[in-house]
Write an enzyme that holds these catalytic residues in place. Structure first.
Site, PDB file in Angstrom:
ATOM      1  N   SER A 143     -14.014  32.902  32.444  1.00  0.00           N
ATOM      2  CA  SER A 143     -13.617  33.556  33.689  1.00  0.00           C
ATOM      3  C   SER A 143     -14.306  34.904  33.851  1.00  0.00           C
ATOM      4  O   SER A 143     -14.590  35.593  32.860  1.00  0.00           O
ATOM      5  CB  SER A 143     -12.095  33.763  33.697  1.00  0.00           C
ATOM      6  N   TYR A 168      -4.430  36.911  30.424  1.00  0.00           N
ATOM      7  CA  TYR A 168      -5.269  35.786  30.830  1.00  0.00           C
ATOM      8  C   TYR A 168      -6.719  36.040  30.432  1.00  0.00           C
ATOM      9  O   TYR A 168      -7.377  35.179  29.825  1.00  0.00           O
ATOM     10  CB  TYR A 168      -5.156  35.567  32.340  1.00  0.00           C
TER      11      TYR A 168
END
Length: 340
Positions: A143, A168
Site C-alpha cells: 500500500s 494498517y
C-alpha cells in the site's frame, strides 16, 4: 496457469480474477467475506464470477461454478493454519496473488486485532504455503500508506518507509519485510505492489469515491478532511489490474536469473490530484453540488500521495493513465445502475 487469488470477493481481487479468467487461466478465489463493509456487495461480485450466494457462504468448502468457467471459490480465513495447506496440497497452484487483507486506515484504530490476524498471521501462512508447496511466484498487495509522512514527492520505492503512521500501514510494511526474508532464505520470487488510492465500479464503500457519491445522491453532507487540503494519486481499477496481471503473467526473468528474487513496485497514476478537484468531478457527473463539512485531518491520514512508477515502466513497459474525468464517470454510472 492455475492461480490462487486471495481476497477474490474484494474490489481488486474480483477484477483480477475476471481478467485472469478472460486470459484463459484457471483461478481459485479465496475470501473470508467478513463484514467490514456490506457483504451483499461481495456476494454480488462473486455472482459476476458465477458463484452463487449459497455456495459462497460455506466455510472451507471448495465450490465450482456451474457452467465450467474455470473459476472456483473457497470461503476461508488466511489465518486458518490447518485448512490453508490442505488447499495448496489439493490444488497445486503455479502462482499466488495475495490481495486479501483487513483494509482501511481508520478502522485500524478501532479493531487492531483484525489487522494482526489477517495481515500478519494470514500473510505468514501464505508464505509458509508458498515455501512448502514450491510456488513459482508470489505477488502480493502492499500500500502507498507505507510512505507515512514522507515529504519527498513523488514517492519512490527507494525512499525510507520506516515511519508508518497507522497500524494498517505498519502491517503492510511488515508484509514487505516478511516477503524479503522468505525470498532470501527459501529462494521464493516475491513481488509487492504498493497500490495508490484505487477507485472505480464495484469499489469499496469505505473509500472516498463511494462515500462522496453516496452522500451527494442521498442529500447528505460529505466529510472533507484537512479542510480540503489533501491530494491523492487516484488510480482507476482497470489500470491497477492491468499492472497486476502483467506481473503475474510475465515475471521478470532477467531479475530472477540474477537471483534478485524480491521486488517492490508502485502502481499509481503518477499524478497527484487535489481532493476538491476530485469532488468537483463527482458533482459534475451527478449534476449536484455537494454540501461539505470541512473537518480537520484524521489520525493516520497523510496530506498527499504521488507515485513514482518508473520501475513499472522500465520492467513492464506499463504506466497507468486513465483520467480522473473518465474514471469518475465510470464509477458514477455503475453506482446509478447498481443502486437503481
Amino acid at each position: 496457469m492455475k492461480i490462487l487469488v486471495t481476497g477474490a470477493a474484494g474490489f481488486i481481487g474480483f477484477y483480477t480474477s475476471k481478467v485472469l479468467l478472460n486470459h484463459g487461466h484457471i483461478v481459485v478465489g479465496l475470501d473470508n467475506i467478513n463484514d467490514y463493509y456490506d457483504i451483499n456487495l461481495k456476494y454480488d461480485r462473486l455472482k459476476e464470477l458465477n458463484i452463487d450466494k449459497d455456495e459462497a457462504s460455506l466455510f472451507n468448502n471448495l465450490t465450482k461454478s456451474r457452467n465450467n468457467t474455470a473459476f472456483s471459490f473457497i470461503r476461508m480465513n488466511l489465518e486458518n493454519r490447518e485448512e490453508l495447506p490442505k488447499l495448496f496440497e489439493k490444488e497445486k497452484f503455479d502462482i499466488v496473488c495475495n490481495l486479501a487483507a483487513q483494509a482501511g486506515v481508520r478502522y485500524s484504530l478501532e479493531n487492531p486485532e483484525s489487522y494482526v490476524d489477517s495481515n500478519l498471521v494470514g500473510f505468514l501462512n501464505i508464505l509458509e504455503c508458498c515455501r512448502n508447496f514450491k510456488i513459482k511466484h508470489l505477488v502480493y498487495a502492499s500500500s502507498s500508506s507505507v510512505y507515512g509522512l514522507n515529504k519527498k514527492t513523488p514517492f519512490s520505492t527507494d525512499d525510507n518507509v520506516d515511519h508508518p503512521i497507522s497500524l494498517y500501514a505498519a502491517t503492510k510494511k511488515s508484509n514487505e519485510l516478511m516477503a524479503h526474508t522468505y525470498s532470501h532464505l527459501f529462494k521464493i520470487p516475491t513481488t509487492g505492489l504498493r497500490f495508490f488510492t484505487v477507485y472505480g465500479p464495484w469499489g469499496r464503500p469505505d473509500m472516498a469515491m463511494f462515500l462522496f457519491t453516496d452522500a451527494i445522491v442521498n442529500n447528505k453532507p460529505i466529510k472533507v478532511f484537512n479542510y480540503g487540503k489533501m491530494e491523492r494519486d487516484f488510480t482507476f481499477i482497470d489500470d491497477i489490474v492491468e499492472g497486476v496481471v502483467r506481473i503475474l503473467e510475465h515475471p521478470n526473468k532477467e531479475r530472477i536469473q540474477k537471483k534478485d528474487l524480491y521486488k517492490i513496485y508502485n502502481i499509481g497514476n503518477n499524478n497527484s490530484v487535489k481532493l476538491l478537484d476530485f469532488i468537483k468531478e463527482i458533482e459534475i457527473n451527478l449534476e449536484t453540488e455537494a454540501r461539505k463539512d470541512m473537518l480537520p485531518i484524521q489520525p493516520g491520514d497523510v496530506e498527499r500521495t504521488w507515485a513514482n512508477v518508473d520501475d513499472l515502466i522500465n520492467d513492464y513497459d506499463y504506466k497507468p493513465n486513465t483520467s480522473i474525468s473518465h474514471g469518475v464517470k465510470s464509477f458514477v454510472d455503475w453506482y446509478k445502475s447498481y443502486y437503481k
